[in-house]
Design an enzyme around this catalytic site. Structure first.
Site, PDB file in Angstrom:
ATOM      1  N   GLU A 102      -5.967   3.119   7.424  1.00 20.41           N
ATOM      2  CA  GLU A 102      -7.366   2.689   7.552  1.00 20.41           C
ATOM      3  C   GLU A 102      -7.490   1.163   7.640  1.00 20.41           C
ATOM      4  OE1 GLU A 102     -10.076   4.957   5.116  1.00 20.41           O
ATOM      5  OE2 GLU A 102     -11.764   3.640   5.625  1.00 20.41           O
ATOM      6  N   GLN A 126     -18.436   4.380   9.663  1.00 20.32           N
ATOM      7  CA  GLN A 126     -18.829   5.795   9.688  1.00 20.32           C
ATOM      8  C   GLN A 126     -19.658   6.187   8.463  1.00 20.32           C
ATOM      9  OE1 GLN A 126     -15.875   9.351   9.483  1.00 20.32           O
ATOM     10  NE2 GLN A 126     -16.727   9.307  11.544  1.00 20.32           N
ATOM     11  N   HIS A 158     -20.880   9.508   6.773  1.00 19.54           N
ATOM     12  CA  HIS A 158     -20.562  10.940   6.785  1.00 19.54           C
ATOM     13  C   HIS A 158     -21.842  11.728   6.511  1.00 19.54           C
ATOM     14  CE1 HIS A 158     -18.792  14.772   5.625  1.00 19.54           C
ATOM     15  NE2 HIS A 158     -17.600  14.342   5.983  1.00 19.54           N
ATOM     16  N   ALA A 195      -0.335   6.204   4.690  1.00 21.47           N
ATOM     17  CA  ALA A 195       0.248   5.324   5.708  1.00 21.47           C
ATOM     18  C   ALA A 195       1.458   4.591   5.143  1.00 21.47           C
ATOM     19  CB  ALA A 195      -0.798   4.336   6.213  1.00 21.47           C
ATOM     20  N   GLY A 196       1.310   4.052   3.933  1.00 18.98           N
ATOM     21  CA  GLY A 196       2.391   3.271   3.336  1.00 18.98           C
ATOM     22  C   GLY A 196       3.609   4.115   3.033  1.00 18.98           C
ATOM     23  N   PHE A 243     -13.535  21.867  12.804  1.00 20.66           N
ATOM     24  CA  PHE A 243     -14.026  20.575  12.338  1.00 20.66           C
ATOM     25  C   PHE A 243     -14.914  19.976  13.418  1.00 20.66           C
ATOM     26  CE2 PHE A 243     -12.840  17.644   8.774  1.00 20.66           C
ATOM     27  CZ  PHE A 243     -12.565  18.612   7.834  1.00 20.66           C
ATOM     28  N   ASP A 290      -8.524  -5.404   0.924  1.00 15.78           N
ATOM     29  CA  ASP A 290      -7.618  -6.518   0.596  1.00 15.78           C
ATOM     30  C   ASP A 290      -6.750  -6.922   1.800  1.00 15.78           C
ATOM     31  OD1 ASP A 290      -8.619  -5.334  -1.699  1.00 15.78           O
ATOM     32  OD2 ASP A 290      -6.819  -5.600  -2.882  1.00 15.78           O
ATOM     33  N   LEU A 292     -18.494  12.905  -1.665  1.00 18.64           N
ATOM     34  CA  LEU A 292     -18.348  13.648  -0.414  1.00 18.64           C
ATOM     35  C   LEU A 292     -18.333  15.159  -0.620  1.00 18.64           C
ATOM     36  CD1 LEU A 292     -17.566  13.211   2.694  1.00 18.64           C
ATOM     37  CD2 LEU A 292     -15.339  14.005   1.958  1.00 18.64           C
ATOM     38  N   ARG A 350     -14.907   8.139  14.326  1.00 16.90           N
ATOM     39  CA  ARG A 350     -13.704   8.934  14.067  1.00 16.90           C
ATOM     40  C   ARG A 350     -14.062  10.407  13.940  1.00 16.90           C
ATOM     41  NH1 ARG A 350     -11.343  11.122   9.383  1.00 16.90           N
ATOM     42  NH2 ARG A 350     -12.631   9.979   7.903  1.00 16.90           N
ATOM     43  N   THR A 390     -16.968  17.939   1.714  1.00 11.89           N
ATOM     44  CA  THR A 390     -16.127  17.921   2.916  1.00 11.89           C
ATOM     45  C   THR A 390     -16.772  18.604   4.125  1.00 11.89           C
ATOM     46  OG1 THR A 390     -14.034  18.633   3.893  1.00 11.89           O
ATOM     47  CG2 THR A 390     -14.854  19.980   2.097  1.00 11.89           C
ATOM     48  N   GLU A 391     -16.440  18.039   5.299  1.00 16.67           N
ATOM     49  CA  GLU A 391     -16.865  18.655   6.559  1.00 16.67           C
ATOM     50  C   GLU A 391     -16.311  20.082   6.687  1.00 16.67           C
ATOM     51  OE1 GLU A 391     -16.998  15.913   9.867  1.00 16.67           O
ATOM     52  OE2 GLU A 391     -15.884  17.332  11.092  1.00 16.67           O
ATOM     53  N   SER A 421      -8.065  11.056  10.548  1.00 19.30           N
ATOM     54  CA  SER A 421      -7.591   9.863   9.831  1.00 19.30           C
ATOM     55  C   SER A 421      -6.250  10.121   9.168  1.00 19.30           C
ATOM     56  CB  SER A 421      -8.606   9.422   8.784  1.00 19.30           C
ATOM     57  OG  SER A 421      -8.014   8.439   7.982  1.00 19.30           O
ATOM     58  N   LEU A 422      -6.106  11.284   8.538  1.00 16.42           N
ATOM     59  CA  LEU A 422      -4.802  11.583   7.923  1.00 16.42           C
ATOM     60  C   LEU A 422      -3.727  11.534   9.003  1.00 16.42           C
ATOM     61  CD1 LEU A 422      -5.523  14.441   5.345  1.00 16.42           C
ATOM     62  CD2 LEU A 422      -5.546  11.968   5.040  1.00 16.42           C
ATOM     63  N   HIS A 450     -18.528   6.197   4.573  1.00 12.03           N
ATOM     64  CA  HIS A 450     -17.327   6.996   4.343  1.00 12.03           C
ATOM     65  C   HIS A 450     -16.050   6.357   4.863  1.00 12.03           C
ATOM     66  CE1 HIS A 450     -14.948  10.597   3.895  1.00 12.03           C
ATOM     67  NE2 HIS A 450     -14.706  10.691   5.192  1.00 12.03           N
ATOM     68  N   GLY A 487       0.845  -1.195   0.000  1.00 17.46           N
ATOM     69  CA  GLY A 487       0.000   0.000   0.000  1.00 17.46           C
ATOM     70  C   GLY A 487       0.876   1.239   0.000  1.00 17.46           C
TER      71      GLY A 487
HETATM   72  C1  FAD Z   1     -13.551  11.672  -0.116  1.00 10.43           C
HETATM   73  C2  FAD Z   1     -12.757  11.483   1.155  1.00 10.43           C
HETATM   74  C3  FAD Z   1     -12.266  12.595   1.832  1.00 10.43           C
HETATM   75  C4  FAD Z   1     -11.538  12.430   3.017  1.00 10.43           C
HETATM   76  N1  FAD Z   1     -11.056  13.537   3.658  1.00 10.43           N
HETATM   77  C5  FAD Z   1     -10.334  13.381   4.789  1.00 10.43           C
HETATM   78  C6  FAD Z   1      -9.784  14.520   5.459  1.00 10.43           C
HETATM   79  O1  FAD Z   1      -9.926  15.657   5.027  1.00 10.43           O
HETATM   80  N2  FAD Z   1      -9.082  14.304   6.602  1.00 10.43           N
HETATM   81  C7  FAD Z   1      -8.881  13.064   7.124  1.00 10.43           C
HETATM   82  O2  FAD Z   1      -8.230  12.932   8.159  1.00 10.43           O
HETATM   83  N3  FAD Z   1      -9.372  11.961   6.481  1.00 10.43           N
HETATM   84  C8  FAD Z   1     -10.075  12.089   5.336  1.00 10.43           C
HETATM   85  N4  FAD Z   1     -10.555  10.980   4.696  1.00 10.43           N
HETATM   86  C9  FAD Z   1     -10.147   9.642   5.147  1.00 10.43           C
HETATM   87  C10 FAD Z   1      -8.709   9.364   4.676  1.00 10.43           C
HETATM   88  O3  FAD Z   1      -8.496   9.954   3.414  1.00 10.43           O
HETATM   89  C11 FAD Z   1      -8.375   7.885   4.559  1.00 10.43           C
HETATM   90  O4  FAD Z   1      -8.824   7.192   5.698  1.00 10.43           O
HETATM   91  C12 FAD Z   1      -6.867   7.695   4.433  1.00 10.43           C
HETATM   92  O5  FAD Z   1      -6.349   8.509   3.400  1.00 10.43           O
HETATM   93  C13 FAD Z   1      -6.503   6.250   4.178  1.00 10.43           C
HETATM   94  O6  FAD Z   1      -5.130   6.192   3.884  1.00 10.43           O
HETATM   95  P1  FAD Z   1      -4.355   4.818   3.820  1.00 10.43           P
HETATM   96  O7  FAD Z   1      -2.921   5.142   3.574  1.00 10.43           O
HETATM   97  O8  FAD Z   1      -4.694   3.992   4.990  1.00 10.43           O
HETATM   98  O9  FAD Z   1      -4.978   4.061   2.557  1.00 10.43           O
HETATM   99  P2  FAD Z   1      -5.160   4.500   1.025  1.00 10.43           P
HETATM  100  O10 FAD Z   1      -4.771   5.885   0.753  1.00 10.43           O
HETATM  101  O11 FAD Z   1      -6.530   4.045   0.659  1.00 10.43           O
HETATM  102  O12 FAD Z   1      -4.101   3.593   0.292  1.00 10.43           O
HETATM  103  C14 FAD Z   1      -4.243   2.207   0.170  1.00 10.43           C
HETATM  104  C15 FAD Z   1      -3.079   1.691  -0.664  1.00 10.43           C
HETATM  105  O13 FAD Z   1      -3.093   0.273  -0.673  1.00 10.43           O
HETATM  106  C16 FAD Z   1      -2.905  -0.199  -1.981  1.00 10.43           C
HETATM  107  N5  FAD Z   1      -3.519  -1.536  -2.068  1.00 10.43           N
HETATM  108  C17 FAD Z   1      -4.729  -1.929  -1.612  1.00 10.43           C
HETATM  109  N6  FAD Z   1      -4.902  -3.248  -1.859  1.00 10.43           N
HETATM  110  C18 FAD Z   1      -3.771  -3.687  -2.458  1.00 10.43           C
HETATM  111  C19 FAD Z   1      -3.338  -4.942  -2.979  1.00 10.43           C
HETATM  112  N7  FAD Z   1      -4.098  -6.051  -2.923  1.00 10.43           N
HETATM  113  N8  FAD Z   1      -2.117  -5.012  -3.543  1.00 10.43           N
HETATM  114  C20 FAD Z   1      -1.313  -3.927  -3.619  1.00 10.43           C
HETATM  115  N9  FAD Z   1      -1.681  -2.709  -3.171  1.00 10.43           N
HETATM  116  C21 FAD Z   1      -2.893  -2.605  -2.593  1.00 10.43           C
HETATM  117  C22 FAD Z   1      -3.554   0.854  -2.860  1.00 10.43           C
HETATM  118  O14 FAD Z   1      -3.070   0.791  -4.167  1.00 10.43           O
HETATM  119  C23 FAD Z   1      -3.107   2.116  -2.126  1.00 10.43           C
HETATM  120  O15 FAD Z   1      -1.788   2.445  -2.522  1.00 10.43           O
HETATM  121  C24 FAD Z   1     -11.303  11.131   3.524  1.00 10.43           C
HETATM  122  C25 FAD Z   1     -11.795  10.018   2.851  1.00 10.43           C
HETATM  123  C26 FAD Z   1     -12.530  10.184   1.689  1.00 10.43           C
HETATM  124  C27 FAD Z   1     -13.094   8.975   1.029  1.00 10.43           C
END
Ligand code: FAD
Length: 565
Positions: A366, A229, A231, A14-15, A113, A210, A241, A377, A243-244, A382-383, A342, A10
């Site tokens: 996440e 959650q 939203h 986070a990754g 927020f 996954d 979405l 949350r 945004t909040e 989350s960021l 959401h 990922g």
């Molecule tokens: C529209 C929207 C707006 C948001 N706004 C905010 C905000 O303003 N502030 C806030 O705090 N949070 C916000 N959130 C929540 C936040 O964006 C997410 O919870 C957070 O970005 C998740 O990040 P992540 O690194 O965990 O995963 P992701 O960014 O979802 O990344 C997942 C990664 O895993 C990889 N992956 C998945 N499965 C596989 C597989 N089988 N093989 C290889 N790679 C794989 C994908 O390619 C990707 O690179 C928002 C969410 C949404 C939907």
């Protein structure tokens, strides 16, 4: 065959944060993503990231707001870590190039927020996720000698050595269909959430759970999976979405009588109560006949009360979304919204260093459940979660790698088994159902019965449907028989992951016989601390059904109290 100290699955926030931390600690790193890293779902994050940066603020206030937002089921040790480390992390982001919005005195601006007792959300207009993700990707380039990137590779399986420790993964190169084994001393899951198990959702097509399902299939416990959650402000037309940040800038919610109805539900915080509270209030208004729009299924979000200049500057993306997807200029008229799926608070259970109970397996973002969000949350936490626990997981995994040998590769025979599994999917006759139909049924059922308001009957219906769909998924056919960019066959794998996650969510929701945070049981409308001040964990234990267990909530300094906004 690639071998690394730390393999990160990922490449969202986070990754990438984990990769940077592990590389800076001297580890050899691989980062893998099924899409190009800057197309990870983090790119969609809009409103901002929380940190007690204002000198008048304090991380303890942020922590208390987060505990209260979680409805007193978040683990307070983890929440303390996150909130204490937040200001440093956000300032670090600024130092490496994230162009956070500044106020007229030149200082970092902060917006209001939901659920926060003061303004503490740093932001880049309403493209905060994109801004951070691109800067982290630039930073990764600096480490090109020690960080190998596998972009558009799909992880299909986690590998374990004879002792049960995780020792790498098998992945498919999406461009060619080739399978390869990746050996690693540690694997960090950063694969994001599972919003696609619901329809509609604000989440992108890649959010299919996954990593959650792969860890669960290995025996890792999942936690808080019942907490989903909704939203409060998603477009009625398609679930996109709004945004909040819009309510943070002062937008109002109005019912069919033109009332700011939040006065009845959260007289102090009004539209900026926590998301579970606002979504329930909206759904109550809709259910009681005070909804607006065709069929009364929506609520008005009125952004016209925000000065137009400010909207165009600080909320420009949602101005575009309103125009492009609802035909509404939000600077001139209210827009129709309703609660929509959401985020998932649950995920793979970890400690504050991202370690899961399975040796060598970490999770952050996440996909993980630390649990800093508990039952609900707070927006913009989350960021922060992705970055703080991504970094900690990267550092911890790098340190663990320094004192151990590289595991032995499992070899060609295991790869052949995986190829046989994939060939089996591709070779299925057209007698079963289409994958897209099953996915559609799943999302519709989850949105019907596992949403803002839940009942025993509805949840039992959902469990029956999910289990039937699991059976049907075993024979679902794919049209594309090729090897190059065969998204069809990956879709079959993703469907299996979503169904496993959905089953855990429903089983958890049936188990929790109370209302707390995002779980509102119409048949158990009160919070019941005596019996349910605990986490529900779900593990597969070698068969194909989730087994329920409990784990205690960590309380450091904030005792449960009535939650009012
Ligand atoms: C529209 C929207 C707006 C948001 N706004 C905010 C905000 O303003 N502030 C806030 O705090 N949070 C916000 N959130 C929540 C936040 O964006 C997410 O919870 C957070 O970005 C998740 O990040 P992540 O690194 O965990 O995963 P992701 O960014 O979802 O990344 C997942 C990664 O895993 C990889 N992956 C998945 N499965 C596989 C597989 N089988 N093989 C290889 N790679 C794989 C994908 O390619 C990707 O690179 C928002 C969410 C949404 C939907």
């Amino acid at each position: 065959m690639p071998a690394h100290d730390v393999l990160i699955l990922g490449a969202g926030l986070a990754g990438q944060r984990a990769a940077l931390a592990a590389a800076e600690a001297g580890a050899s790193v691989a980062i893998m993503s099924k899409v190009h890293p800057v197309r990870s779902h983090s790119v969609a994050a809009a409103g901002g990231i929380n940190a007690a940066i204002n000198p008048a603020d304090d991380w303890r206030s942020h922590a208390y707001d987060t505990v209260k937002g979680s409805d007193f089921i978040g683990d307070q040790d983890a929440i303390e870590v996150m909130c204490r480390e937040a200001p440093h992390e956000v300032m670090h982001l600024e130092h490496i190039g994230v162009t956070f919005h500044r106020n007229e005195t030149g200082q970092m601006d902060l917006r209001a927020f939901g659920g926060a007792s003061m303004k503490r959300t740093a932001y880049v207009a309403d493209i905060t996720g994109q801004a951070i993700l691109h800067v982290l990707y630039e930073q990764l380039m600096k480490h090109h000698e020690t960080v190998d990137r596998y972009e558009e590779w799909f992880t299909t399986h986690l590998l374990q050595d004879e002792s049960g420790a995780v020792s790498g993964c098998i992945a498919r190169d999406i461009r060619t269909g080739e399978l390869a084994e990746f050996t690693a001393k540690n694997v960090i899951l950063a694969t994001g959430g599972v919003g696609q198990a619901f329809k509609p959702t604000t989440n992108g097509l890649i959010c299919t759970g996954d990593g959650i399902a792969q860890a669960y299939r290995l025996g890792a416990p999942l936690m808080d999976m019942e907490m989903v959650q909704y939203h409060p402000t998603c477009l009625v037309e398609n679930g996109f979405l709004i945004t909040e940040g819009a309510r943070g800038e002062g937008a109002h919610l109005l019912n069919a009588d033109g009332e700011r109805f939040m006065e009845k539900y959260a007289p102090n915080k009004m539209e900026l109560a926590s998301r579970d509270v606002v979504s329930r209030a909206e759904q109550t208004e809709i259910n009681e006949g005070r909804g607006v729009g065709p069929g009364g299924v929506g609520i008005y979000l009125d952004v016209t009360v925000v000065p137009r200049k400010r909207t165009l500057e600080a909320l420009r993306e949602i101005v575009n979304i309103g125009k492009d997807f609802a035909g509404v200029d939000i600077t001139r008229e209210p827009i129709l919204i309703r609660p929509g799926q959401h985020y998932i608070m649950g995920g793979v259970k970890t400690d504050v260093d991202g370690a899961t109970p399975i040796e060598g397996l970490y999770a952050a973002g996440e996909v993980a459940c630390v649990s800093v969000h508990g039952g609900n949350r707070l927006g913009a936490n989350s960021l922060l979660d992705t970055l703080i626990f991504g970094r900690r997981a990267g550092e911890h995994a790098a340190a663990r790698a320094a004192s151990m040998p590289m595991p032995t590769a499992v070899g060609q025979a295991r790869l052949n088994d995986e190829q046989t599994m994939i060939d089996g999917i591709i070779g299925r006759p057209k007698t079963g159902r289409r994958i897209s139909e099953i996915k559609d049924d799943l999302g519709t059922e989850m949105n019907e019965n596992v949403a803002v308001f839940r009942t025993q009957d509805g949840l039992e219906h959902a469990l029956d449907v999910v289990r039937r769909l699991k059976e049907e998924a075993k024979t679902a056919y794919v049209d594309d028989k090729g090897t190059v960019f065969n998204q069809d066959v990956l879709g079959a794998l993703e469907l299996g992951y979503m169904l496993d996650c959905a089953e855990c969510t429903v089983v958890g929701a049936i188990e929790r016989k109370e209302s707390r945070g995002a779980q509102f049981r119409v048949d158990y409308p009160d919070r019941n601390d005596e019996e349910w001040q605990k986490h529900i964990t779900l593990s597969r234990n070698g068969d194909d059904i989730p087994h329920v267990a409990y784990s205690p909530v960590t309380i450091t300094q904030w005792q449960p109290e009535e939650r009012k906004y």
